[in-house]
Design an enzyme around this catalytic site. Structure first.
Site, PDB file in Angstrom:
ATOM      1  CG  ASN A   1      48.127  46.948  54.186  1.00 44.19           C
ATOM      2  OD1 ASN A   1      46.955  46.794  53.790  1.00 44.19           O
ATOM      3  ND2 ASN A   1      49.334  46.627  53.602  1.00 44.19           N
TER       4      ASN A   1
ATOM      5  CB  THR B   1      40.060  31.757  44.920  1.00 50.43           C
ATOM      6  OG1 THR B   1      39.394  31.680  43.902  1.00 50.43           O
ATOM      7  CG2 THR B   1      41.740  31.494  44.474  1.00 50.43           C
TER       8      THR B   1
ATOM      9  CB  SER C   1      45.050  34.979  37.278  1.00 51.89           C
ATOM     10  OG  SER C   1      44.938  35.110  38.777  1.00 51.89           O
TER      11      SER C   1
ATOM     12  CE1 TYR D   1      43.423  36.391  44.931  1.00 47.49           C
ATOM     13  CE2 TYR D   1      42.199  35.654  43.108  1.00 47.49           C
ATOM     14  CZ  TYR D   1      42.564  35.793  44.448  1.00 47.49           C
ATOM     15  OH  TYR D   1      41.382  35.410  45.188  1.00 47.49           O
ATOM     16  CG  HIS D   2      42.764  32.797  40.122  1.00 47.64           C
ATOM     17  ND1 HIS D   2      42.694  33.619  39.409  1.00 47.64           N
ATOM     18  CD2 HIS D   2      41.708  32.787  40.972  1.00 47.64           C
ATOM     19  CE1 HIS D   2      41.316  34.361  39.448  1.00 47.64           C
ATOM     20  NE2 HIS D   2      40.840  33.766  40.378  1.00 47.64           N
TER      21      HIS D   2
ATOM     22  CE  LYS E   1      43.218  34.598  47.659  1.00 50.00           C
ATOM     23  NZ  LYS E   1      42.025  34.724  48.905  1.00 50.00           N
TER      24      LYS E   1
ATOM     25  CD  GLN F   1      33.699  33.877  48.840  1.00 49.21           C
ATOM     26  OE1 GLN F   1      33.071  34.009  49.502  1.00 49.21           O
ATOM     27  NE2 GLN F   1      34.784  34.861  48.482  1.00 49.21           N
TER      28      GLN F   1
ATOM     29  CE1 TYR G   1      35.955  41.646  29.927  1.00 50.67           C
ATOM     30  CE2 TYR G   1      37.202  40.205  31.333  1.00 50.67           C
ATOM     31  CZ  TYR G   1      36.768  41.576  30.789  1.00 50.67           C
ATOM     32  OH  TYR G   1      36.913  42.551  31.643  1.00 50.67           O
TER      33      TYR G   1
ATOM     34  NE  ARG H   1      39.594  38.120  33.390  1.00 52.74           N
ATOM     35  CZ  ARG H   1      39.063  37.938  34.857  1.00 52.74           C
ATOM     36  NH1 ARG H   1      38.953  36.709  35.443  1.00 52.74           N
ATOM     37  NH2 ARG H   1      38.714  39.296  35.326  1.00 52.74           N
TER      38      ARG H   1
HETATM   39  N1  USQ Z   1      34.260  38.288  32.809  1.00 47.10           N
HETATM   40  C1  USQ Z   1      33.620  38.818  31.638  1.00 47.10           C
HETATM   41  N2  USQ Z   1      33.435  40.031  31.538  1.00 47.10           N
HETATM   42  C2  USQ Z   1      33.833  40.942  32.538  1.00 47.10           C
HETATM   43  C3  USQ Z   1      34.375  40.535  33.766  1.00 47.10           C
HETATM   44  C4  USQ Z   1      34.840  39.076  33.788  1.00 47.10           C
HETATM   45  O1  USQ Z   1      33.318  37.657  30.766  1.00 47.10           O
HETATM   46  O2  USQ Z   1      33.705  42.178  32.305  1.00 47.10           O
HETATM   47  C5  USQ Z   1      34.590  36.709  32.838  1.00 47.10           C
HETATM   48  C6  USQ Z   1      36.092  36.334  33.215  1.00 47.10           C
HETATM   49  O3  USQ Z   1      36.829  36.207  32.075  1.00 47.10           O
HETATM   50  C7  USQ Z   1      35.943  35.150  33.981  1.00 47.10           C
HETATM   51  C8  USQ Z   1      34.479  35.108  34.902  1.00 47.10           C
HETATM   52  O4  USQ Z   1      33.982  36.248  34.164  1.00 47.10           O
HETATM   53  O5  USQ Z   1      35.727  34.093  32.949  1.00 47.10           O
HETATM   54  C9  USQ Z   1      34.588  35.754  36.119  1.00 47.10           C
HETATM   55  O6  USQ Z   1      35.646  36.693  36.304  1.00 47.10           O
HETATM   56  P1  USQ Z   1      35.607  37.804  37.662  1.00 47.10           P
HETATM   57  O7  USQ Z   1      36.422  38.786  37.348  1.00 47.10           O
HETATM   58  O8  USQ Z   1      34.168  37.911  38.224  1.00 47.10           O
HETATM   59  O9  USQ Z   1      36.473  36.704  38.863  1.00 47.10           O
HETATM   60  P2  USQ Z   1      37.907  36.372  38.768  1.00 47.10           P
HETATM   61  O10 USQ Z   1      38.890  37.449  38.029  1.00 47.10           O
HETATM   62  O11 USQ Z   1      38.257  35.042  38.749  1.00 47.10           O
HETATM   63  O12 USQ Z   1      38.145  36.967  40.490  1.00 47.10           O
HETATM   64  C10 USQ Z   1      37.046  37.009  41.396  1.00 47.10           C
HETATM   65  C11 USQ Z   1      37.870  37.800  42.317  1.00 47.10           C
HETATM   66  C12 USQ Z   1      38.716  36.807  43.115  1.00 47.10           C
HETATM   67  C13 USQ Z   1      38.099  35.577  43.574  1.00 47.10           C
HETATM   68  C14 USQ Z   1      37.360  34.878  42.259  1.00 47.10           C
HETATM   69  C15 USQ Z   1      36.904  33.486  42.506  1.00 47.10           C
HETATM   70  O13 USQ Z   1      38.416  38.945  42.059  1.00 47.10           O
HETATM   71  O14 USQ Z   1      39.352  37.579  44.350  1.00 47.10           O
HETATM   72  O15 USQ Z   1      39.197  34.760  43.998  1.00 47.10           O
HETATM   73  O16 USQ Z   1      36.478  35.743  41.801  1.00 47.10           O
HETATM   74  S1  USQ Z   1      37.096  32.489  41.193  1.00 47.10           S
HETATM   75  O17 USQ Z   1      36.829  33.044  40.012  1.00 47.10           O
HETATM   76  O18 USQ Z   1      36.191  31.404  41.486  1.00 47.10           O
HETATM   77  O19 USQ Z   1      38.374  31.857  41.281  1.00 47.10           O
END
Ligand code: USQ
Length: 383
Positions: free
Chosen positions: A32, A144, A179, A181-182, A185, A208, A255, A326
């Site tokens: 959509n 996730t 979050s 979002y998480h 899930k 994932q 971060y 965060r």
């Molecule tokens: N991070 C940084 N700098 C940045 C961006 C992110 O240090 O510029 C850190 C975040 O704080 C976090 C880690 O990198 O600790 C991962 O962040 P991310 O933005 O790559 O991942 P996340 O927000 O957790 O979400 C992404 C997808 C989401 C999926 C998830 C898998 O957007 O849809 O579910 O990855 S997981 O992280 O295993 O939950």
């Protein structure tokens, strides 16, 4: 296989649609345009503007001779879902149709509400559409790793055996997401688990980690087939963001302390994992859970890897810690199991310097399209 892909226009949905269609499956991609709309609303458009889903499918057919059917519609609308499941009769339903951004879900009330409403309604409607219209359909649901959070014990694959006061039982592994979002899930998993027990559905839930990459066998054939490659703070995952920052000459945005560890995987491995899951249904009345990632890194390690790859193509990459927008642990224990998909035959594409260099080279061809204002975090968890 007759595969319906909910969220077929997404970062994962579109490459998945091409992957299965290229291998001779009947594919129906459903979307959509929610992600495209949010991207426009928040100024978070992808690096390369993708044709709309109908045009993408036409381009794919012109290039490969293979067909992807398309339905534009809202999976929150049950009448729409009933019709497409009744008419298409899927044997597999891959459910990606969720608002996938943690930062977007933490932006404010409207964004949180939209995330909650969409994600739970689509999961609920998927369950009912399968139960009523395609009862033998195997649901492959994208969960996730973030459902588990970062607990101080080893993370099992979905379930944990607990001994308590002399008795024992098997339960879903405890979830504590970081979050909204998480958290949606986590709620999805509970909803699915209830209906699996009640109606005997057949479901694989894929936990994932963050995905990186913009190359797949199909996407490499023509830039019109590229995945939506985001580098913004809303939809961009950290590795993709760091690579674009390296090309734009922006210091890599670590971060906080940068000791946050996650399980990462290449986009090509998402496709492998989803195919392995689809080809190996768990059996009626089963909720099978896989932890879907291939290797773990801290944010600091990722920044170092990107810096190393940058040097190969002549980029002088700076790394700079910025205040963490965060609420998350910046140093922690992390030991998630992930043997299920390997046992099914997963052959990982690791995050080598060569892989990162190839990505950098591709991004460099689109350097003029990078908008620096989209890079720094614009959403703070707890203002
Ligand atoms: N991070 C940084 N700098 C940045 C961006 C992110 O240090 O510029 C850190 C975040 O704080 C976090 C880690 O990198 O600790 C991962 O962040 P991310 O933005 O790559 O991942 P996340 O927000 O957790 O979400 C992404 C997808 C989401 C999926 C998830 C898998 O957007 O849809 O579910 O990855 S997981 O992280 O295993 O939950």
């Amino acid at each position: 296989m007759r595969i319906i892909i909910l969220g077929g226009d997404g970062y994962l949905g579109w490459p998945t649609a091409m992957h299965f269609a290229a291998r001779g499956c009947e594919v129906l991609a459903v979307d959509n345009y929610m992600r495209r709309n949010i991207a426009r609303e928040t100024s978070s458009e992808a690096l390369v503007e993708a044709p709309n889903l109908v045009d993408r499918a036409e381009a794919f057919e012109e290039i490969t001779g293979k067909k992807i059917q398309v339905e534009i519609g809202d999976c929150c609308d049950y009448r729409f879902m009933e019709r497409i499941f009744r008419d298409f009769k899927p044997t597999v339903c891959i459910h990606y149709a969720e608002q996938p951004s943690a930062p977007y879900s933490m932006k404010g009330y409207e964004e949180a509400r939209r995330t909650l409403d969409n994600n739970l309604a689509v999961t609920f409607n998927t369950i009912w559409a399968v139960k009523e219209q395609a009862p033998d359909c195997h649901i492959v649901k994208l969960g996730t790793m973030g459902e588990y959070g970062t607990p101080p014990i080893d993370i099992e694959e979905g379930y944990i055996d607990i001994k308590h006061n002399g008795r024992e039982g098997r339960f879903l592994f405890p979830r504590q997401a970081g979050s909204l979002y998480h958290t949606t899930k986590v709620l999805d998993t509970d909803l699915i688990w209830f209906y699996v027990r009640t109606y005997g559905l057949e479901v694989t839930d894929l936990m994932q980690g963050p995905v990186y990459g913009l190359s797949t066998d199909e996407a490499d054939q023509d830039d019109r087939l590229l995945p939506n490659f985001h580098y913004d703070d809303i939809f961009g995952t950290v590795v993709n963001r760091f690579l674009v920052q390296a090309v734009a000459g922006i210091p890599l945005t670590v971060y906080g302390k940068g000791g946050q560890v996650r399980g990462y995987l290449n986009l090509k491995d998402t496709l492998q994992c989803v195919e392995l899951a689809a080809n190996n249904p768990p059996g009626k009345g089963q909720l099978r859970i896989f932890n879907q990632f291939t290797e773990t890194f801290s944010v600091n390690q990722l920044a170092e890897e990107v810096k190393k790859a940058g040097a190969v193509v002549g980029l002088k990459v700076e790394v700079k810690s910025i205040p963490n927008p965060r609420k998350e642990l910046e140093e922690h224990y992390y030991n998630p199991k992930h043997s299920g998909l390997t046992e099914l035959g997963l052959k990982p594409h690791h995050m080598t310097t060569e892989v990162l260099v190839e990505m950098l080279k591709k991004i460099m061809t689109y350097k003029d399209q990078i908008v620096p204002a989209r890079v720094l975090p614009r959403v703070v968890w707890n203002k």
